[in-house]
Design an enzyme around this catalytic site. Structure first.
Site, PDB file in Angstrom:
ATOM      1  N   ASN A  66     -60.660  30.371  -9.417  1.00 46.96           N
ATOM      2  CA  ASN A  66     -61.774  31.208  -8.967  1.00 46.96           C
ATOM      3  C   ASN A  66     -62.954  30.274  -8.713  1.00 46.96           C
ATOM      4  O   ASN A  66     -63.601  29.815  -9.648  1.00 46.96           O
ATOM      5  CB  ASN A  66     -62.092  32.229 -10.075  1.00 46.96           C
ATOM      6  CG  ASN A  66     -63.367  33.008  -9.808  1.00 46.96           C
ATOM      7  OD1 ASN A  66     -63.910  32.972  -8.699  1.00 46.96           O
ATOM      8  ND2 ASN A  66     -63.844  33.700 -10.823  1.00 46.96           N
ATOM      9  N   LYS A  95     -65.739  30.925  -7.459  1.00 46.74           N
ATOM     10  CA  LYS A  95     -67.043  31.607  -7.566  1.00 46.74           C
ATOM     11  C   LYS A  95     -67.911  31.238  -6.359  1.00 46.74           C
ATOM     12  O   LYS A  95     -67.379  31.023  -5.278  1.00 46.74           O
ATOM     13  CB  LYS A  95     -67.705  31.286  -8.916  1.00 46.74           C
ATOM     14  CG  LYS A  95     -66.752  31.551 -10.087  1.00 46.74           C
ATOM     15  CD  LYS A  95     -67.433  31.548 -11.419  1.00 46.74           C
ATOM     16  CE  LYS A  95     -66.417  31.835 -12.508  1.00 46.74           C
ATOM     17  NZ  LYS A  95     -66.993  31.978 -13.826  1.00 46.74           N
ATOM     18  N   HIS A 144     -64.524  41.216 -12.009  1.00 44.95           N
ATOM     19  CA  HIS A 144     -64.922  40.033 -12.776  1.00 44.95           C
ATOM     20  C   HIS A 144     -66.202  40.354 -13.552  1.00 44.95           C
ATOM     21  O   HIS A 144     -67.063  41.082 -13.060  1.00 44.95           O
ATOM     22  CB  HIS A 144     -65.144  38.846 -11.833  1.00 44.95           C
ATOM     23  CG  HIS A 144     -65.321  37.562 -12.582  1.00 44.95           C
ATOM     24  ND1 HIS A 144     -66.512  37.240 -13.180  1.00 44.95           N
ATOM     25  CD2 HIS A 144     -64.451  36.560 -12.868  1.00 44.95           C
ATOM     26  CE1 HIS A 144     -66.360  36.066 -13.805  1.00 44.95           C
ATOM     27  NE2 HIS A 144     -65.123  35.645 -13.635  1.00 44.95           N
ATOM     28  N   GLU A 152     -68.817  38.812 -14.020  1.00 43.24           N
ATOM     29  CA  GLU A 152     -70.065  38.498 -13.298  1.00 43.24           C
ATOM     30  C   GLU A 152     -70.417  39.609 -12.311  1.00 43.24           C
ATOM     31  O   GLU A 152     -71.580  39.909 -12.088  1.00 43.24           O
ATOM     32  CB  GLU A 152     -69.922  37.130 -12.613  1.00 43.24           C
ATOM     33  CG  GLU A 152     -69.974  36.010 -13.661  1.00 43.24           C
ATOM     34  CD  GLU A 152     -69.205  34.756 -13.320  1.00 43.24           C
ATOM     35  OE1 GLU A 152     -68.862  34.547 -12.135  1.00 43.24           O
ATOM     36  OE2 GLU A 152     -68.927  33.971 -14.256  1.00 43.24           O
ATOM     37  N   GLU A 157     -60.651  37.948 -19.888  1.00 41.67           N
ATOM     38  CA  GLU A 157     -61.663  36.901 -19.893  1.00 41.67           C
ATOM     39  C   GLU A 157     -62.799  37.307 -20.829  1.00 41.67           C
ATOM     40  O   GLU A 157     -63.707  38.039 -20.421  1.00 41.67           O
ATOM     41  CB  GLU A 157     -62.231  36.700 -18.487  1.00 41.67           C
ATOM     42  CG  GLU A 157     -61.194  36.257 -17.470  1.00 41.67           C
ATOM     43  CD  GLU A 157     -61.848  35.545 -16.301  1.00 41.67           C
ATOM     44  OE1 GLU A 157     -61.474  34.379 -16.056  1.00 41.67           O
ATOM     45  OE2 GLU A 157     -62.739  36.120 -15.652  1.00 41.67           O
ATOM     46  N   GLY A 211     -67.378  29.826 -18.722  1.00 34.44           N
ATOM     47  CA  GLY A 211     -68.352  28.807 -18.350  1.00 34.44           C
ATOM     48  C   GLY A 211     -69.097  28.204 -19.528  1.00 34.44           C
ATOM     49  O   GLY A 211     -70.100  27.517 -19.355  1.00 34.44           O
ATOM     50  N   SER A 266     -63.087  29.050 -19.715  1.00 34.87           N
ATOM     51  CA  SER A 266     -63.111  27.628 -20.082  1.00 34.87           C
ATOM     52  C   SER A 266     -61.717  27.005 -20.235  1.00 34.87           C
ATOM     53  O   SER A 266     -61.508  26.146 -21.097  1.00 34.87           O
ATOM     54  CB  SER A 266     -63.939  27.403 -21.354  1.00 34.87           C
ATOM     55  OG  SER A 266     -65.280  27.819 -21.141  1.00 34.87           O
ATOM     56  N   GLY A 305     -64.539  26.868 -13.533  1.00 32.53           N
ATOM     57  CA  GLY A 305     -65.073  25.515 -13.347  1.00 32.53           C
ATOM     58  C   GLY A 305     -64.012  24.453 -13.062  1.00 32.53           C
ATOM     59  O   GLY A 305     -64.172  23.638 -12.145  1.00 32.53           O
TER      60      GLY A 305
HETATM   61  P1  PGA Z   1     -64.538  29.279 -16.370  1.00 31.51           P
HETATM   62  O1  PGA Z   1     -64.543  30.653 -15.566  1.00 31.51           O
HETATM   63  O2  PGA Z   1     -63.148  28.713 -16.290  1.00 31.51           O
HETATM   64  O3  PGA Z   1     -65.544  28.404 -15.662  1.00 31.51           O
HETATM   65  O4  PGA Z   1     -64.928  29.592 -17.781  1.00 31.51           O
HETATM   66  C1  PGA Z   1     -63.440  31.529 -15.623  1.00 31.51           C
HETATM   67  C2  PGA Z   1     -63.714  32.756 -14.803  1.00 31.51           C
HETATM   68  O5  PGA Z   1     -64.838  33.277 -14.866  1.00 31.51           O
HETATM   69  O6  PGA Z   1     -62.833  33.222 -14.061  1.00 31.51           O
END
Ligand code: PGA
Length: 250
Positions: free
Chosen positions: A9, A11, A97, A99, A167, A173, A212, A234
């Site tokens: 992803n 983002k 998601h 976010e 998640e 993140g 993460s 990330g």
């Molecule tokens: P992250 O994000 O691996 O940067 O923690 C995962 C996600 O939000 O899909």
């Protein structure tokens, strides 16, 4: 048991100058040797879907989007529909998601409507759920998961075309991951609830962990019971890291 799914992803990251080389790098790794039993997916921003699709052409890497509108077309300025995604070669779309839930106020009902639209468009939805840190500390993690799963997953869904990503918000993140024991508990609960609702066929639903995930922790997380892949933020922006996770599948 279907294939494990490792989904990147991106983002809101990537211009043509860096996003297209990233896609080309992933395509080259996949063409050189995708581990058996693993499916790889990249979900770039909408602006790069066409270019990334071209960069992936012929490679065993699927293309997906990060969101999808509930309607197919019409007066929805700024939105993107499932037929548009399908037209660009997408076979997956992430919905719900955390976010999007946090910054766009998406409810479980919105997430369900989006998942319905994704399915109707011939794509596979990746329905994201996960508790906040406060909810976990209050002992509410499993209750939140149950509510989001019941509210966000459509009733009429081909079970081999459903992906659910757990998640935990506090792990996204942040560099903090849920412990394998916590992941096993939540994934076991998701499986139990899906089987209770849909029957034994729900064992085919792929359950991803996200938050993460990195090469250093992927092996342990991916070996956890009822974990069928990872949703990677990330670390999906670096070819070596992303491929390290792909190669960590058991
Ligand atoms: P992250 O994000 O691996 O940067 O923690 C995962 C996600 O939000 O899909």
């Amino acid at each position: 048991m279907g294939k494990m799914l490792i989904a990147g992803n991106w983002k809101m990251n990537g211009l043509r100058g860096d996003g297209l080389p990233l896609a080309t790098g992933v395509a080259k790794r996949a063409a050189a040797g995708l581990p058996t039993g693993v499916e790889v997916l990249v979900c770039p921003p909408f602006t790069l879907l066409q270019g990334v699709g071209e960069a992936l052409a012929g490679a065993p890497v699927a293309l997906g989007a990060q969101d999808c509108h509930r309607e197919t077309a019409g007066a929805y300025t700024g939105d993107i529909s499932a037929p548009m995604l399908s037209d660009l070669g997408c076979s997956y779309a992430i919905v719900g998601h955390s976010e999007r839930r946090a910054y766009h106020g998406e409810s479980d009902a919105d997430v369900r409507a989006k998942a319905v639209a994704v399915l109707a468009g011939g794509l596979t939805p990746i329905v994201c759920i996960g508790e906040s840190e406060a909810e976990r500390e209050a002992g509410q993690a499993l209750a939140v998961i149950g509510r989001q799963l019941a509210g966000g997953v459509p009733d009429d869904v081909p079970l081999d075309r459903l992906v659910v990503a757990y998640e935990p918000i506090w792990a996204i993140g942040t560099g903090r991951t849920a412990t394998p024991a916590d992941v096993a508990e939540v994934h076991g609960e998701m499986r139990r609830l899906l089987v209770a609702r849909f029957g034994e066929g729900a064992r085919a639903v792929r359950l991803l962990y996200g938050g993460s995930v990195k090469p250093a922790n992927a092996r342990e997380l991916l070996a956890t019971r009822d974990v069928d892949g990872a949703l990677v933020g990330g670390a999906s922006l670096n070819t070596d890291d992303f491929w390290g996770i792909v190669e960590s599948c058991p």
